[in-house]
Design a protein around this motif. Structure first.
Motif, PDB file in Angstrom:
ATOM      1  N   ASP A   1       0.834  -1.213   0.000  1.00  0.00           N
ATOM      2  CA  ASP A   1       0.000   0.000   0.000  1.00  0.00           C
ATOM      3  C   ASP A   1       0.865   1.258   0.000  1.00  0.00           C
ATOM      4  O   ASP A   1       0.568   2.231  -0.716  1.00  0.00           O
ATOM      5  N   LEU A   2       1.926   1.258   0.811  1.00  0.00           N
ATOM      6  CA  LEU A   2       2.797   2.432   0.868  1.00  0.00           C
ATOM      7  C   LEU A   2       3.489   2.672  -0.468  1.00  0.00           C
ATOM      8  O   LEU A   2       3.589   3.815  -0.933  1.00  0.00           O
ATOM      9  N   LEU A   3       3.963   1.599  -1.109  1.00  0.00           N
ATOM     10  CA  LEU A   3       4.625   1.759  -2.395  1.00  0.00           C
ATOM     11  C   LEU A   3       3.664   2.279  -3.453  1.00  0.00           C
ATOM     12  O   LEU A   3       4.014   3.145  -4.261  1.00  0.00           O
ATOM     13  N   ARG A   4       2.449   1.779  -3.452  1.00  0.00           N
ATOM     14  CA  ARG A   4       1.481   2.223  -4.457  1.00  0.00           C
ATOM     15  C   ARG A   4       1.088   3.684  -4.235  1.00  0.00           C
ATOM     16  O   ARG A   4       0.787   4.403  -5.193  1.00  0.00           O
ATOM     17  N   ASN A   5       1.108   4.115  -2.981  1.00  0.00           N
ATOM     18  CA  ASN A   5       0.786   5.512  -2.690  1.00  0.00           C
ATOM     19  C   ASN A   5       1.891   6.469  -3.141  1.00  0.00           C
ATOM     20  O   ASN A   5       1.679   7.686  -3.188  1.00  0.00           O
TER      21      ASN A   5
ATOM     22  N   ALA B   1      -3.596   6.226  -9.147  1.00  0.00           N
ATOM     23  CA  ALA B   1      -2.289   5.992  -9.758  1.00  0.00           C
ATOM     24  C   ALA B   1      -2.358   6.013 -11.281  1.00  0.00           C
ATOM     25  O   ALA B   1      -1.515   6.626 -11.951  1.00  0.00           O
ATOM     26  N   ARG B   2      -3.358   5.348 -11.858  1.00  0.00           N
ATOM     27  CA  ARG B   2      -3.434   5.305 -13.330  1.00  0.00           C
ATOM     28  C   ARG B   2      -3.859   6.655 -13.903  1.00  0.00           C
ATOM     29  O   ARG B   2      -3.420   7.049 -14.983  1.00  0.00           O
ATOM     30  N   THR B   3      -4.719   7.352 -13.186  1.00  0.00           N
ATOM     31  CA  THR B   3      -5.117   8.684 -13.650  1.00  0.00           C
ATOM     32  C   THR B   3      -3.916   9.618 -13.655  1.00  0.00           C
ATOM     33  O   THR B   3      -3.679  10.351 -14.626  1.00  0.00           O
ATOM     34  N   GLU B   4      -3.136   9.597 -12.571  1.00  0.00           N
ATOM     35  CA  GLU B   4      -1.930  10.417 -12.517  1.00  0.00           C
ATOM     36  C   GLU B   4      -0.977  10.031 -13.643  1.00  0.00           C
ATOM     37  O   GLU B   4      -0.346  10.897 -14.276  1.00  0.00           O
ATOM     38  N   GLU B   5      -0.883   8.734 -13.912  1.00  0.00           N
ATOM     39  CA  GLU B   5       0.032   8.252 -14.948  1.00  0.00           C
ATOM     40  C   GLU B   5      -0.347   8.776 -16.339  1.00  0.00           C
ATOM     41  O   GLU B   5       0.508   9.255 -17.085  1.00  0.00           O
TER      42      GLU B   5
ATOM     43  N   ASP C   1      -0.578  -6.058 -11.019  1.00  0.00           N
ATOM     44  CA  ASP C   1      -1.010  -5.107 -12.051  1.00  0.00           C
ATOM     45  C   ASP C   1      -1.201  -5.803 -13.397  1.00  0.00           C
ATOM     46  O   ASP C   1      -2.151  -5.504 -14.129  1.00  0.00           O
ATOM     47  N   MET C   2      -0.311  -6.716 -13.714  1.00  0.00           N
ATOM     48  CA  MET C   2      -0.430  -7.430 -14.985  1.00  0.00           C
ATOM     49  C   MET C   2      -1.698  -8.271 -15.014  1.00  0.00           C
ATOM     50  O   MET C   2      -2.428  -8.302 -16.021  1.00  0.00           O
ATOM     51  N   GLU C   3      -1.992  -8.935 -13.906  1.00  0.00           N
ATOM     52  CA  GLU C   3      -3.187  -9.773 -13.856  1.00  0.00           C
ATOM     53  C   GLU C   3      -4.455  -8.927 -13.962  1.00  0.00           C
ATOM     54  O   GLU C   3      -5.422  -9.309 -14.639  1.00  0.00           O
ATOM     55  N   LYS C   4      -4.456  -7.762 -13.329  1.00  0.00           N
ATOM     56  CA  LYS C   4      -5.623  -6.878 -13.431  1.00  0.00           C
ATOM     57  C   LYS C   4      -5.852  -6.430 -14.869  1.00  0.00           C
ATOM     58  O   LYS C   4      -6.986  -6.424 -15.352  1.00  0.00           O
ATOM     59  N   ARG C   5      -4.784  -6.045 -15.523  1.00  0.00           N
ATOM     60  CA  ARG C   5      -4.928  -5.568 -16.905  1.00  0.00           C
ATOM     61  C   ARG C   5      -5.453  -6.680 -17.812  1.00  0.00           C
ATOM     62  O   ARG C   5      -6.294  -6.437 -18.682  1.00  0.00           O
ATOM     63  N   GLN C   6      -4.951  -7.891 -17.602  1.00  0.00           N
ATOM     64  CA  GLN C   6      -5.391  -9.017 -18.427  1.00  0.00           C
ATOM     65  C   GLN C   6      -6.857  -9.344 -18.201  1.00  0.00           C
ATOM     66  O   GLN C   6      -7.554  -9.779 -19.125  1.00  0.00           O
ATOM     67  N   ARG C   7      -7.330  -9.104 -16.995  1.00  0.00           N
ATOM     68  CA  ARG C   7      -8.714  -9.429 -16.647  1.00  0.00           C
ATOM     69  C   ARG C   7      -9.654  -8.229 -16.791  1.00  0.00           C
ATOM     70  O   ARG C   7     -10.858  -8.356 -16.548  1.00  0.00           O
ATOM     71  N   GLY C   8      -9.130  -7.058 -17.144  1.00  0.00           N
ATOM     72  CA  GLY C   8      -9.966  -5.877 -17.247  1.00  0.00           C
ATOM     73  C   GLY C   8     -10.480  -5.393 -15.907  1.00  0.00           C
ATOM     74  O   GLY C   8     -11.650  -5.011 -15.772  1.00  0.00           O
ATOM     75  N   LEU C   9      -9.591  -5.375 -14.902  1.00  0.00           N
ATOM     76  CA  LEU C   9      -9.972  -5.004 -13.543  1.00  0.00           C
ATOM     77  C   LEU C   9      -9.189  -3.773 -13.095  1.00  0.00           C
ATOM     78  O   LEU C   9      -8.070  -3.533 -13.542  1.00  0.00           O
ATOM     79  N   ILE C  10      -9.783  -2.999 -12.191  1.00  0.00           N
ATOM     80  CA  ILE C  10      -9.082  -1.916 -11.516  1.00  0.00           C
ATOM     81  C   ILE C  10      -9.453  -1.964 -10.043  1.00  0.00           C
ATOM     82  O   ILE C  10     -10.466  -2.561  -9.657  1.00  0.00           O
ATOM     83  N   ASP C  11      -8.625  -1.344  -9.195  1.00  0.00           N
ATOM     84  CA  ASP C  11      -8.979  -1.210  -7.786  1.00  0.00           C
ATOM     85  C   ASP C  11      -8.947   0.271  -7.406  1.00  0.00           C
ATOM     86  O   ASP C  11      -8.685   1.135  -8.251  1.00  0.00           O
ATOM     87  N   TYR C  12      -9.205   0.560  -6.132  1.00  0.00           N
ATOM     88  CA  TYR C  12      -9.305   1.962  -5.719  1.00  0.00           C
ATOM     89  C   TYR C  12      -7.987   2.707  -5.911  1.00  0.00           C
ATOM     90  O   TYR C  12      -7.983   3.888  -6.288  1.00  0.00           O
TER      91      TYR C  12
END
Length: 465
Positions: free
Chosen positions: A156-160, A324-328, A308-319
């Protein structure tokens, strides 16, 4: 910077919500801002609803019903709702499916936990949990439970931290900081030999515990525990790696006015304490700490990459992705940033002190380029530290743009008696960084003594946050 920036430090009860409301109303009245082109962000659903209803009510009071209706198309809500909306509107730029599904918390935890056993960097820690301080406690559960909890909190800290969280150089900076904080070390063999000799001398002189020489039950229990530790340290090699044992040996019980121990015991105990005090200069704890943080950070980065790779492959996002992706995409695709900026006339940020690094990056990327920006917060009211929020970010912004500061200096909520007390405490806690608030309520106007107590409790909790 090409906008009109206002930064409003606003203490508790100083009228920050009113300031936001009146500022927006002024911009709308002067036709400097359109209602459907407002971007206003806060950090809780309740605060977002309150902000939106206040703006709408102000518009209706001014007879601007069309603008009140148009407000429904504006970006007014929590930072996560902003992120979700931008990810939906710019899905292809984000590399997402247009219909990405939001993960439930339980699903997120399951996907992350499934990767823990696959991270090679975590194995050295997992194979020797006790060495790194993981052991069963009634509050924390098993050593394995505590280890998993530490991994999840590190993730969580790294993702923040946004992109910084996946940077390999992050670990080098952490290790350098640890070495500086720990200070210079002394020779390990000399320190260990001195402590080993001291505990062996004690165990030779007192092979049995001396607990029966004192009357107090708690003292007897302490002496029995001391003896077990001394015997173990004298007869095994635990002092080579068990830094918790070193720490305990620094606080052995010795005689006092109420409890006299056998002759010679105190001198031997004091020799152990003196030798164990070398722990602060022993390189072993530092080496283990470096090995521990190396495994945790590298392991967490491995897990996040696989997750992250598994989420992208499955079409998933989390909070976390909502931020993070919006900032990116705003950082890496200038066309998307310009498209968003082309839809807004202003940026309003409430509770700015509760931003973590990636949230700060997202909001500031918009605020610094918007035609108008109003940023409101109070570092003394920061409450989101458990989510990686860092009020130093707010301080850095204040320091960079001193001419944009327009603090609120009055308190409209509390009676003078309460504010006198709180201002005194605040000055003691924060020194020159604390700005006293001038009470506007009449003296003694609280409804009851209970109200005084409640106000003091609330304001003190803010001061100590």
């Amino acid at each position: 910077m090409n906008n009109s920036l206002t930064i409003v430090p606003a203490g508790a009860g100083s009228g920050k919500t009113y300031r936001i409301e009146t500022t927006l109303a002024d911009w709308l009245d002067k036709d400097e801002v359109r209602a459907d082109r407002i971007l206003a962000v806060t950090f809780t659903e309740a605060s977002a609803r309150d902000m939106k209803s206040r703006i709408r009510a102000r518009l209706l009071q001014s007879g601007r019903s069309d603008d009140a209706l148009a407000l429904g198309r504006a970006y007014v809500g929590t930072i996560h709702s902003l992120g979700q909306r931008l990810l939906t509107e710019h899905a292809f730029a984000a590399g997402n499916a247009p219909t990405s599904r939001l993960l439930e918390d339980t699903e997120r935890d399951l996907l992350i936990r499934s990767q823990i056993g696959k991270a090679p960097s975590l194995q050295p820690i997992a194979e020797n949990l006790s060495r790194f301080g993981y052991r069963f406690t009634p509050q924390g559960g098993t050593a394995e439970d505590q280890f998993r909890g530490k991994i999840l909190s590190t993730i969580d800290l790294l993702r923040n931290l946004g992109p910084r969280g996946s940077d390999p150089k992050l670990l080098d900076d952490l290790i350098d900081t640890m070495k500086v904080d720990y200070g210079k070390t002394k020779k390990q063999n000399k320190l260990h030999a001195a402590l080993k000799s001291a505990v062996q001398n004690m165990f030779k002189a007192f092979p049995n515990d001396v607990s029966e020489t004192v009357s107090a039950k708690t003292r007897r229990a302490t002496l029995r525990a001391d003896h077990q530790l001394i015997r173990s340290a004298a007869q095994t090699d635990r002092l080579q790696t068990d830094w918790a044992a070193w720490q305990k040996l620094r606080s052995l019980f010795i005689s006092n006015s109420n409890s006299k121990l056998p002759q010679g015991y105190d001198e031997l105990a004091e020799a152990i304490i003196e030798a164990a005090d070398g722990l602060e200069l022993h390189p072993g704890p530092l080496n283990d700490a470096i090995e521990h943080i190396t495994g945790l950070v590298n392991g967490a980065q491995e897990i996040v990459a696989a997750y992250d790779m598994e989420k992208r492959q499955r079409g998933l996002i989390d909070y976390a992705d909502m931020i993070a992706r919006t900032e990116e995409i705003l950082r890496e695709t200038p066309d998307t940033l310009q498209a968003v900026l082309g839809e807004i006339d202003c940026v309003v940020i409430d509770e700015f002190q509760d931003t973590n690094p990636v949230q700060f990056a997202l909001l500031w990327r918009l605020a610094q380029h918007a035609p108008k920006a109003l940023i409101v917060g109070d570092r003394k009211q920061a409450i989101m530290g458990f989510q990686g929020a860092d009020p130093r970010l707010s301080q850095a912004l204040d320091d960079q743009f001193p001419d944009a500061l327009d603090p609120l200096r009055c308190n409209w909520r509390s009676v003078p008696e309460v504010m006198e007390f709180v201002n005194s405490v605040g000055a003691g806690l924060f020194g020159t960084d604390y700005e006293a608030l001038t009470p506007q309520a009449a003296p003694g106007c609280a409804n009851s003594p209970i109200q005084y107590v409640n106000e003091i409790s609330i304001l003190l909790s803010i001061c100590y946050a």
